[in-house]
Scaffold this active site. Structure first.
Site, PDB file in Angstrom:
ATOM      1  N   ASN A  90      -5.403  12.214   0.556  1.00  0.00           N
ATOM      2  CA  ASN A  90      -4.497  11.405   1.388  1.00  0.00           C
ATOM      3  C   ASN A  90      -5.351  10.643   2.405  1.00  0.00           C
ATOM      4  O   ASN A  90      -6.571  10.814   2.465  1.00  0.00           O
ATOM      5  CB  ASN A  90      -3.451  12.295   2.071  1.00  0.00           C
ATOM      6  CG  ASN A  90      -2.342  11.468   2.705  1.00  0.00           C
ATOM      7  OD1 ASN A  90      -1.754  10.604   2.037  1.00  0.00           O
ATOM      8  ND2 ASN A  90      -2.035  11.697   3.963  1.00  0.00           N
ATOM      9  N   LYS A  91      -4.689   9.806   3.166  1.00  0.00           N
ATOM     10  CA  LYS A  91      -5.371   8.925   4.122  1.00  0.00           C
ATOM     11  C   LYS A  91      -6.435   9.668   4.934  1.00  0.00           C
ATOM     12  O   LYS A  91      -6.202  10.792   5.383  1.00  0.00           O
ATOM     13  CB  LYS A  91      -4.311   8.315   5.050  1.00  0.00           C
ATOM     14  CG  LYS A  91      -4.819   7.384   6.139  1.00  0.00           C
ATOM     15  CD  LYS A  91      -5.707   6.260   5.630  1.00  0.00           C
ATOM     16  CE  LYS A  91      -5.060   5.456   4.517  1.00  0.00           C
ATOM     17  NZ  LYS A  91      -6.057   4.565   3.835  1.00  0.00           N
ATOM     18  N   ARG A 139       0.879  -1.174   0.000  1.00  0.00           N
ATOM     19  CA  ARG A 139       0.000   0.000   0.000  1.00  0.00           C
ATOM     20  C   ARG A 139       0.907   1.212   0.000  1.00  0.00           C
ATOM     21  O   ARG A 139       2.117   1.101   0.124  1.00  0.00           O
ATOM     22  CB  ARG A 139      -1.013  -0.020   1.143  1.00  0.00           C
ATOM     23  CG  ARG A 139      -0.658  -0.653   2.446  1.00  0.00           C
ATOM     24  CD  ARG A 139       0.425   0.032   3.243  1.00  0.00           C
ATOM     25  NE  ARG A 139       0.171   1.454   3.377  1.00  0.00           N
ATOM     26  CZ  ARG A 139       1.092   2.353   3.651  1.00  0.00           C
ATOM     27  NH1 ARG A 139       2.364   1.991   3.800  1.00  0.00           N
ATOM     28  NH2 ARG A 139       0.811   3.632   3.754  1.00  0.00           N
ATOM     29  N   GLY A 140       0.292   2.395  -0.133  1.00  0.00           N
ATOM     30  CA  GLY A 140       1.091   3.614  -0.259  1.00  0.00           C
ATOM     31  C   GLY A 140       1.298   3.910  -1.737  1.00  0.00           C
ATOM     32  O   GLY A 140       1.657   3.009  -2.517  1.00  0.00           O
ATOM     33  N   ALA A 141       1.060   5.163  -2.121  1.00  0.00           N
ATOM     34  CA  ALA A 141       0.972   5.479  -3.544  1.00  0.00           C
ATOM     35  C   ALA A 141       2.211   5.068  -4.363  1.00  0.00           C
ATOM     36  O   ALA A 141       2.083   4.342  -5.367  1.00  0.00           O
ATOM     37  CB  ALA A 141       0.662   6.969  -3.714  1.00  0.00           C
ATOM     38  N   ARG A 179      -7.590  -0.340  -6.923  1.00  0.00           N
ATOM     39  CA  ARG A 179      -7.766   0.787  -5.993  1.00  0.00           C
ATOM     40  C   ARG A 179      -7.805   2.079  -6.816  1.00  0.00           C
ATOM     41  O   ARG A 179      -6.919   2.300  -7.643  1.00  0.00           O
ATOM     42  CB  ARG A 179      -6.644   0.850  -4.948  1.00  0.00           C
ATOM     43  CG  ARG A 179      -6.573  -0.370  -4.023  1.00  0.00           C
ATOM     44  CD  ARG A 179      -5.614  -0.129  -2.862  1.00  0.00           C
ATOM     45  NE  ARG A 179      -6.196   0.724  -1.839  1.00  0.00           N
ATOM     46  CZ  ARG A 179      -5.501   1.223  -0.808  1.00  0.00           C
ATOM     47  NH1 ARG A 179      -4.215   0.959  -0.671  1.00  0.00           N
ATOM     48  NH2 ARG A 179      -6.097   2.002   0.081  1.00  0.00           N
ATOM     49  N   ASP A 214      -1.867  10.690  -1.955  1.00  0.00           N
ATOM     50  CA  ASP A 214      -2.223   9.659  -2.939  1.00  0.00           C
ATOM     51  C   ASP A 214      -2.423  10.260  -4.312  1.00  0.00           C
ATOM     52  O   ASP A 214      -2.240   9.606  -5.335  1.00  0.00           O
ATOM     53  CB  ASP A 214      -3.459   8.898  -2.491  1.00  0.00           C
ATOM     54  CG  ASP A 214      -3.082   7.961  -1.366  1.00  0.00           C
ATOM     55  OD1 ASP A 214      -3.040   8.420  -0.210  1.00  0.00           O
ATOM     56  OD2 ASP A 214      -2.745   6.800  -1.650  1.00  0.00           O
ATOM     57  N   GLN A 274      -1.905   2.325   9.982  1.00  0.00           N
ATOM     58  CA  GLN A 274      -0.633   2.439   9.264  1.00  0.00           C
ATOM     59  C   GLN A 274       0.394   3.230  10.076  1.00  0.00           C
ATOM     60  O   GLN A 274       1.597   3.026   9.928  1.00  0.00           O
ATOM     61  CB  GLN A 274      -0.833   3.129   7.902  1.00  0.00           C
ATOM     62  CG  GLN A 274      -1.573   2.302   6.871  1.00  0.00           C
ATOM     63  CD  GLN A 274      -3.046   2.605   6.865  1.00  0.00           C
ATOM     64  OE1 GLN A 274      -3.623   3.012   7.870  1.00  0.00           O
ATOM     65  NE2 GLN A 274      -3.695   2.400   5.732  1.00  0.00           N
TER      66      GLN A 274
HETATM   67  O1  MRU Z   1      -4.537   3.025   2.138  1.00  0.00           O
HETATM   68  P1  MRU Z   1      -3.053   3.281   2.017  1.00  0.00           P
HETATM   69  O2  MRU Z   1      -2.282   2.745   3.165  1.00  0.00           O
HETATM   70  O3  MRU Z   1      -2.524   2.841   0.672  1.00  0.00           O
HETATM   71  O4  MRU Z   1      -2.935   4.867   2.069  1.00  0.00           O
HETATM   72  C1  MRU Z   1      -1.652   5.436   1.982  1.00  0.00           C
HETATM   73  C2  MRU Z   1      -1.610   6.888   2.196  1.00  0.00           C
HETATM   74  O5  MRU Z   1      -2.619   7.542   2.348  1.00  0.00           O
HETATM   75  C3  MRU Z   1      -0.254   7.537   2.130  1.00  0.00           C
HETATM   76  O6  MRU Z   1      -0.192   8.659   2.963  1.00  0.00           O
HETATM   77  C4  MRU Z   1       0.030   7.974   0.675  1.00  0.00           C
HETATM   78  O7  MRU Z   1      -0.135   6.908  -0.207  1.00  0.00           O
HETATM   79  C5  MRU Z   1       1.376   8.554   0.525  1.00  0.00           C
HETATM   80  S1  MRU Z   1       2.623   7.339   0.593  1.00  0.00           S
HETATM   81  C6  MRU Z   1       4.109   8.059   0.288  1.00  0.00           C
END
Ligand code: MRU
Length: 341
Positions: free
Chosen positions: A241-242, A50-52, A84, A231, A190
């Protein structure tokens, strides 16, 4: 250079895609191998990865697993990007792989090898970009700073080094003393699980706080700056973002604390005009109703689980990219760093 204490999140090992299994951190550092597009899609859906930026590299390697010609590359890309919707990097990574397939096919070269080369290059570029982003962002972190971050925008959210955590790392590598407030980041944690694990491995002082304590911390003057990842950044500077990021930006404005977004240009999407155009993923209610497999709420009640929120551009003090720090007005300043018209 000393080896990175955080192993690569996404790597090509023995002809397969190897992912750190982020579901099992912090208790176990274990890996999941993917050799089919189905396995890649399942890993993305289940938050193994996970994470962009990490999703971008996963998409490129995922296409590489299936690309025999341009058509099969496009088919793999379509399946992976559908998993996603919010992180634009998923599309960026898949598109880069498809372009490599199409170019190789056009010149009669080995398509599979070309796609794999492109994926490996994207993975290397990610770490290089994050280090550059971190170096720029470190200039915003004074000695002794108490920094609040949300979710995980560290090495685990990328191929390596991290974006928001990369800014903190670079400041510490530059000799500054930094203390980090780690938002636990309900509902998937996270922050408590992943960011806390990374900062502990990096020997950076970290304290986990419940998300609901952010207002109290800002009111008591215990936060000098907030830095989060993204994201997707829209052309007007709105940031997805999250979930829980937007309220932090509101609090930061209320208390006069800078609110920074660390985003590699691969997360800036000039084709999306504004935050209202960003698709926000809704995930299973069980992530809210359960914790670690243990049911918290009574049977029969539902839950709404938006995975991301949108922070309007006017609450974002600056966006930190690998090409420099971008300030408002974002519609005018973002195109200069993103390299797109
Ligand atoms: O649902 P996730 O864990 O994929 O969400 C991730 C985030 O919101 C991060 O802050 C974002 O992807 C930036 S990662 C460098």
């Amino acid at each position: 250079v000393a080896p990175d204490p955080i192993p690569p999140t996404v790597a090509w090992v023995d002809g397969r895609l190897q992912l750190i299994d982020q579901r099992r951190l912090p208790n176990d550092l274990a890996f999941v191998d993917c050799s089919t597009v189905d396995e890649v899609c399942d890993a993305i859906a289940a938050l193994v990865v996970r994470g962009a930026p990490a999703l971008g590299a996963t998409a490129a390697f995922g296409v590489a697993l299936h690309a025999r010609d341009a058509a099969s590359a496009r088919a793999a890309a379509a399946r992976i990007t559908a998993v996603r919707p919010t992180a634009v990097n998923l599309t960026v990574g898949a598109t880069r792989a498809v372009r490599a397939a199409e170019e190789a096919e056009a010149r009669g070269a080995d398509v599979a090898a070309a796609v794999l080369d492109a994926a490996e290059q994207l993975a290397r570029d990610d770490v290089t970009a994050n280090r550059a982003l971190g170096a720029h962002g470190a200039s915003l972190v004074p000695d002794g700073a108490r920094v609040l971050t949300h979710c995980n925008a560290g090495g685990l959210a990328c191929v390596g080094y991290g974006t928001a955590v990369g800014v903190i790392r670079a400041a510490v590598e530059g000799g500054r003393r930094v203390k980090v407030w780690v938002d636990e980041t309900r509902p998937v944690l996270q922050g408590a699980r992943l960011t806390a694990w990374e900062l502990t491995r990096l020997n950076i002082p970290a304290t986990v706080v419940a998300d609901v304590m952010a207002g109290s911390l800002l009111a008591s003057g215990d936060v000098d700056l907030i830095v989060v990842g993204a994201d997707r950044v829209a052309a007007n500077g709105d940031v997805a973002n999250k979930i829980g990021t937007y309220p932090l930006a509101v609090l930061a404005a209320r208390h006069g604390v800078p609110f920074y977004v660390a985003a590699p240009t691969s997360s800036i999407d000039l084709a999306t005009p504004a935050g209202t155009d960003i698709p926000v993923e809704e995930r299973s209610p069980d992530e809210v109703l359960e914790l670690g497999g243990h049911r918290l709420a009574p049977d029969g009640v539902g839950a709404l689980n938006r995975a991301f929120d949108i922070t309007p551009a006017d609450l974002v003090t600056a966006i930190i990219t690998e090409h420099g720090i971008v300030r408002p007005p974002y519609p005018a300043t973002l195109p200069a760093v993103s390299g797109e018209p």
